[in-house]
Design an enzyme around this catalytic site. Sequence first.
Site, PDB file in Angstrom:
ATOM      1  N   LYS A  22      48.443  43.993  44.435  1.00 42.60           N
ATOM      2  CA  LYS A  22      46.946  43.896  43.840  1.00 42.60           C
ATOM      3  C   LYS A  22      46.519  45.232  43.726  1.00 42.60           C
ATOM      4  O   LYS A  22      46.314  45.893  44.981  1.00 42.60           O
ATOM      5  CB  LYS A  22      46.129  42.939  44.721  1.00 42.60           C
ATOM      6  CG  LYS A  22      44.999  42.263  43.874  1.00 42.60           C
ATOM      7  CD  LYS A  22      44.394  41.474  44.949  1.00 42.60           C
ATOM      8  CE  LYS A  22      42.952  40.759  44.368  1.00 42.60           C
ATOM      9  NZ  LYS A  22      42.399  40.043  45.585  1.00 42.60           N
ATOM     10  N   SER A  55      32.177  41.945  44.926  1.00 38.04           N
ATOM     11  CA  SER A  55      32.811  43.171  44.741  1.00 38.04           C
ATOM     12  C   SER A  55      33.220  43.511  43.187  1.00 38.04           C
ATOM     13  O   SER A  55      33.094  44.408  42.978  1.00 38.04           O
ATOM     14  CB  SER A  55      34.157  43.193  45.622  1.00 38.04           C
ATOM     15  OG  SER A  55      33.811  43.081  46.993  1.00 38.04           O
ATOM     16  N   ARG A  87      29.284  31.040  47.871  1.00 34.54           N
ATOM     17  CA  ARG A  87      28.322  31.435  47.007  1.00 34.54           C
ATOM     18  C   ARG A  87      27.738  30.261  46.320  1.00 34.54           C
ATOM     19  O   ARG A  87      26.934  30.104  45.630  1.00 34.54           O
ATOM     20  CB  ARG A  87      28.899  32.715  46.108  1.00 34.54           C
ATOM     21  CG  ARG A  87      28.610  34.008  46.747  1.00 34.54           C
ATOM     22  CD  ARG A  87      29.282  34.970  45.999  1.00 34.54           C
ATOM     23  NE  ARG A  87      30.783  34.539  46.108  1.00 34.54           N
ATOM     24  CZ  ARG A  87      31.791  35.484  45.682  1.00 34.54           C
ATOM     25  NH1 ARG A  87      31.366  36.629  45.283  1.00 34.54           N
ATOM     26  NH2 ARG A  87      33.020  35.309  45.978  1.00 34.54           N
TER      27      ARG A  87
HETATM   28  P1  ADP Z   1      38.879  37.890  48.596  1.00 34.34           P
HETATM   29  O1  ADP Z   1      39.656  39.050  47.710  1.00 34.34           O
HETATM   30  O2  ADP Z   1      39.830  37.112  49.536  1.00 34.34           O
HETATM   31  O3  ADP Z   1      38.175  36.660  47.605  1.00 34.34           O
HETATM   32  P2  ADP Z   1      36.195  38.983  48.931  1.00 34.34           P
HETATM   33  O4  ADP Z   1      36.247  40.445  49.506  1.00 34.34           O
HETATM   34  O5  ADP Z   1      35.928  38.971  47.505  1.00 34.34           O
HETATM   35  O6  ADP Z   1      37.920  38.448  49.262  1.00 34.34           O
HETATM   36  O7  ADP Z   1      35.325  37.793  49.769  1.00 34.34           O
HETATM   37  C1  ADP Z   1      35.716  37.541  51.042  1.00 34.34           C
HETATM   38  C2  ADP Z   1      34.709  36.593  51.594  1.00 34.34           C
HETATM   39  O8  ADP Z   1      33.610  36.802  51.506  1.00 34.34           O
HETATM   40  C3  ADP Z   1      35.136  35.338  50.888  1.00 34.34           C
HETATM   41  O9  ADP Z   1      34.845  34.105  51.785  1.00 34.34           O
HETATM   42  C4  ADP Z   1      34.116  35.250  49.908  1.00 34.34           C
HETATM   43  O10 ADP Z   1      33.594  33.920  49.511  1.00 34.34           O
HETATM   44  C5  ADP Z   1      32.878  35.868  50.631  1.00 34.34           C
HETATM   45  N1  ADP Z   1      32.086  36.554  49.874  1.00 34.34           N
HETATM   46  C6  ADP Z   1      31.853  37.501  48.789  1.00 34.34           C
HETATM   47  N2  ADP Z   1      30.760  37.605  48.349  1.00 34.34           N
HETATM   48  C7  ADP Z   1      29.867  36.877  48.982  1.00 34.34           C
HETATM   49  C8  ADP Z   1      28.601  36.860  49.025  1.00 34.34           C
HETATM   50  N3  ADP Z   1      27.843  37.676  47.945  1.00 34.34           N
HETATM   51  N4  ADP Z   1      27.843  36.079  49.745  1.00 34.34           N
HETATM   52  C9  ADP Z   1      28.515  35.251  50.698  1.00 34.34           C
HETATM   53  N5  ADP Z   1      29.902  35.318  50.815  1.00 34.34           N
HETATM   54  C10 ADP Z   1      30.668  36.249  49.928  1.00 34.34           C
END
Ligand code: ADP
Length: 146
Positions: A41, A127, A90
Amino acid sequence: MKNGVFPGSFDPITSGHMEIIKRGSRLFETLTVAVCNNPEKKSLFSLNDRLEMIKNACRDMKNVRVASFEGLLIDFAEENGIDTVLRGLRNARDFDYEKELADIYYDTGRLESVFLPSRGEYSHISSGMVRELIRGNKDISKYIPK
Ligand code: ADP
């Protein structure tokens, strides 16, 4: 008290992640923020940069650790004495995705999952959105930790 893991790509870590880490750190004896290193990735930030940013942002939380893992989360959890996965939700889309993962973690590794709902002001932060703003040279300061 349980030992928890908050896994993710964290490319980069956002204020939404931080809010879940802060609240989660009060639920567990230790909480390990585990950065998934998936060589297939493509990420904007290197693994080392992601780890450094998270360590900096979490340095005042004494029971929060930061690590990286490759391969399966259930193996990382077993090797590190972790019994619970923490994930943030979310919206309903997150729930559908997380529910599938939670079932697999439990079936294959007896790893329990705990979900925290994001608070309104953080619900739109991802992100992916931060990466887009970086590419477009926009101010991202309110979406990421200092
Ligand atoms: P992945 O690539 O495993 O989806 P992320 O880095 O995007 O990992 O997210 C990791 C965790 O953080 C996941 O459980 C995601 O739902 C949570 N998460 C991401 N952004 C938010 C947010 N703004 N508020 C709450 N939880 C979040």
